[in-house]
Design an enzyme around this catalytic site. Structure first.
Site, PDB file in Angstrom:
ATOM      1  N   TYR A 167      68.070  38.326  18.209  1.00 10.63           N
ATOM      2  CA  TYR A 167      66.605  38.805  18.502  1.00 10.63           C
ATOM      3  C   TYR A 167      66.484  39.739  17.510  1.00 10.63           C
ATOM      4  O   TYR A 167      66.958  40.551  17.268  1.00 10.63           O
ATOM      5  CB  TYR A 167      66.577  39.396  19.959  1.00 10.63           C
ATOM      6  CG  TYR A 167      66.540  38.546  21.130  1.00 10.63           C
ATOM      7  CD1 TYR A 167      65.600  37.731  21.180  1.00 10.63           C
ATOM      8  CD2 TYR A 167      67.583  38.279  22.158  1.00 10.63           C
ATOM      9  CE1 TYR A 167      65.511  36.650  22.326  1.00 10.63           C
ATOM     10  CE2 TYR A 167      67.563  37.235  23.115  1.00 10.63           C
ATOM     11  CZ  TYR A 167      66.417  36.396  23.189  1.00 10.63           C
ATOM     12  OH  TYR A 167      66.340  35.740  24.151  1.00 10.63           O
ATOM     13  N   LYS A 209      86.875  53.802  44.157  1.00 11.67           N
ATOM     14  CA  LYS A 209      85.237  53.623  44.402  1.00 11.67           C
ATOM     15  C   LYS A 209      85.024  52.407  43.218  1.00 11.67           C
ATOM     16  O   LYS A 209      85.377  52.384  42.263  1.00 11.67           O
ATOM     17  CB  LYS A 209      84.665  54.862  44.260  1.00 11.67           C
ATOM     18  CG  LYS A 209      85.088  55.474  42.868  1.00 11.67           C
ATOM     19  CD  LYS A 209      84.348  56.862  42.866  1.00 11.67           C
ATOM     20  CE  LYS A 209      84.699  57.524  41.445  1.00 11.67           C
ATOM     21  NZ  LYS A 209      84.502  59.105  41.501  1.00 11.67           N
TER      22      LYS A 209
END
Ligand SMILES: *Cc1c(COP(=O)(O)O)cnc(C)c1O
Length: 626
Positions: free
Chosen positions: A260, A37
């Protein structure tokens, strides 16, 4: 050497090693399902599935119908189990693609029965018990009732019964209570289902198989531990590595902030590298100021916040680090194992695996050499319109062959498929039963043949009109190749005046409707609009087109070409020509299922055709040279 901005390496030998380790823990008679999956936790479902099956996997496990469908389209023939609950609207595809759903409710089983009856098919399902996790599955009290009700459905076979552990990697006591619940139910069932499974990979290591005859292997097969204690029982190798290269090297002074919000303040004068990956590449934002990377086999700190597309790394301790040096972000390096990285932010290693390398190309390594890679645009899609696996392969191999490059071939064919099928608003429908008759005759016009063309084909009608176009130069005609409402194009030799006299639409039919025509003449083109008030009722339906035109063709051009510029299912082209032409050579240039159509040549007449069910890919064509 790999010189991508970032890339993912999948070590297939390590994956095999892990599978063998896990298999050695399975008691005799216990098979395994490989869980693929989420694209095999980011490792690539197709490749992982292929190796797992080679190693003896009896099933592949996917999350949903889309994932199962993709594997089918890619040619996977193994039994595929859909683990998550499916939606009723997915049933048609579940049946169509021969997928097995896990079922937890009667209403779904009934809907399945209905579809199966419609198609006279029998469908295998696995019934899921909720043994205590309280996610999907039916509760203990209702399980038996559901089992017997579903058993009464003629088209449904309960192939398996399954359940799922909530905490097999750490809570043994609760897991055992789940196992007991599972076994108590199984004891009562008559007849017993063929396949019984509850254990994920951690449960295998903790010997929580009970009466199971199958295990579902996921995360441990990728070499990612879910508990420290497992290391004493099983030796695993990390399969996935995530890598990049140094893009910039800079200096920062003590006291200056970086990234940042300037969350990292240089404690001393430092040298640092900018690496071109960020959270958009799946390098988790939560790793900001926490993680390390490996350069020259030394661990370096990630400094400052992870940006969308960049991180900064302190390389003060590696004076000889240079631009383009390899940076290992995640992989088989102590402190860089996926479970170690995700634990830095109390995250999930499962999640990290799935998200890493969103922009990166995957390279598959076998015995330390790159065996193959997936194209950059590996975000696979399967459109429901595109169910013909054969066709997809043909298109891909045709393109690969032309480009002599498989990877480019795959990329381009995906683009084409997307263009054809994914953008539904520009749905193109293929032509079928394509018959094109051309007759060249003597005529009054000196040095020219009179050419009579009759084109018949079937196609889904897309507009309530169609255009027939004629131009006297290729550039002008090209405009009509990109327009989707044009069903016939003719290039008039520039020795011939562009007028209705020399390009004449004799008649055009859609089914038995004779269309009305209106002509527009510009400097370089004749555009004929064909319509009928009844046509609007046929839009969206397959109709038969019949187009007949007359024109002239210069004898001196010595060749006559027919182009097939739409996806076509079955082609027949017949050319009749006068005695004056002595030598006629026929060169078919076909891409598609059969590159060599049959050519039947008798005096004055050539027929080139494929079988009616063969796909011909644009742009194919035939050159008649005389
Ligand atoms: C994902 C999944 C697995 C695999 O679990 P791992 O912990 O990765 O081994 C097994 N069973 C089901 C139902 C799953 O959804």
């Amino acid at each position: 050497m790999i010189f991508d901005r970032s890339w993912v390496e999948i070590d297939l030998a390590a994956f095999r090693h892990n599978l063998r380790q896990l298999k050695s823990l399975l008691p005799a008679g216990v098979d395994f399902m490989q869980i693929v999956k989420a694209d095999a936790y980011g490792h690539g479902a197709l490749e992982i599935g292929r190796i797992a099956i080679d190693e003896g996997a009896k099933y592949l496990g996917v999350a949903n119908v889309e994932e199962g469908k993709l594997l089918r389209v890619q040619g996977c023939k193994a039994p595929i189990l859909i683990l998550s609950p499916s939606l009723e609207n997915e049933i048609e595809q579940i049946v169509g693609y021969d997928l097995r759903p896990c079922v937890s409710q009667l209403s779904f089983a009934l809907a399945l029965q209905k579809e199966a009856l419609k198609r006279s098919k029998r469908i295998n399902i696995h019934l899921k018990l909720d043994s205590g996790m309280h996610r999907s599955g039916v509760g203990l009290e209702q399980f038996e009732e559901l089992y017997y009700e579903v058993q009464g459905l003629s088209q449904i076979r309960i192939e398996g019964v399954c359940s799922h552990f909530a905490s097999s990697e750490e809570d043994l006591e609760f897991s055992i209570s789940q196992l007991q619940c599972f076994e108590s139910i199984l004891q009562k069932l008559q007849p017993k289902p063929a396949v019984i499974h509850i254990a994920n990979s951690s449960a295998v290591v903790n010997k929580l198989l009970g009466v199971s005859n199958m295990a579902r292997l996921g995360i441990l097969s990728f070499g990612v531990y879910t508990n420290e204690s497992q290391k004493e029982i099983i030796q695993l190798k990390t399969v996935m590595s995530f890598k990049s290269r140094i893009a910039l090297i800079k200096q920062i002074k003590a006291g200056e902030g970086l990234g940042y919000n300037l969350t990292w303040i240089a404690p001393k004068d430092s040298r640092y590298a900018v690496v071109p990956v960020g959270y958009a590449d799946g390098y988790d934002f939560m790793l900001s100021n926490k993680a390390k990377v490996s350069i020259h086999s030394q661990l370096c700190d990630v400094i400052g916040k992870v940006s969308m597309d960049m991180i900064c790394v302190d390389i003060s301790q590696i004076p000889d680090a240079e631009l383009m040096d390899e940076v290992i972000l995640m992989g088989a390096v102590n402190q860089l194992h996926p479970e170690q990285l995700s634990s830095l932010y109390h995250g999930s290693s499962y999640e990290l695996l799935c998200q890493v390398g969103r922009r990166a190309k995957r390279y598959y390594l076998e015995n330390d050499a790159v065996s193959h890679s997936t194209p950059l645009a590996r975000r696979d899609f399967v459109s429901s319109d595109f169910s013909d696996f054969k066709l997809s392969q043909i298109i891909q191999s045709a393109i690969s062959q032309r480009l002599q490059n498989e990877e480019m071939g795959e990329l381009i064919s995906r683009e084409i498929l997307k263009y054809f099928f994914f953008n539904k608003d520009q749905d193109i429908h293929y032509r079928k039963d394509f018959c094109y008759y051309i007759r060249l005759d003597e005529c009054k016009q000196a040095n020219h043949w009179q050419a009579t063309m009759k084109l018949n084909f079937k196609k889904v009608l897309q507009n309530d009109y169609l255009i027939v176009a004629c131009a006297n130069n290729a550039q002008a005609l090209n405009r009509y190749f990109i327009k989707r409402d044009v069903e016939y194009r003719w290039l008039l030799d520039n020795s011939i005046t562009l007028s209705e006299e020399y390009f004449h639409l004799t008649q055009v039919y859609v089914n038995d409707l004779l269309l009305n025509t209106s002509l527009k003449l510009t400097d370089s083109c004749i555009e004929i609009r064909c319509e009928h008030p009844q046509l609007k009722h046929l839009v969206g339906k397959e109709v038969a087109f019949s187009i007949e035109v007359q024109s002239y063709y210069p004898k001196a051009s010595h060749q006559f070409s027919v182009y097939i510029n739409e996806l076509t299912h079955g082609v027949k082209v017949k050319l009749s020509y006068p005695d004056e032409i002595k030598n006629m050579e026929i060169v078919p240039i076909f891409s598609g299922q059969n590159r060599f159509p049959s050519v039947d040549h008798s005096p004055g007449c050539v027929t080139v055709q494929t079988a009616i069910d063969q796909w011909i890919f644009p742009i194919s064509g035939i050159v008649f040279a005389y």
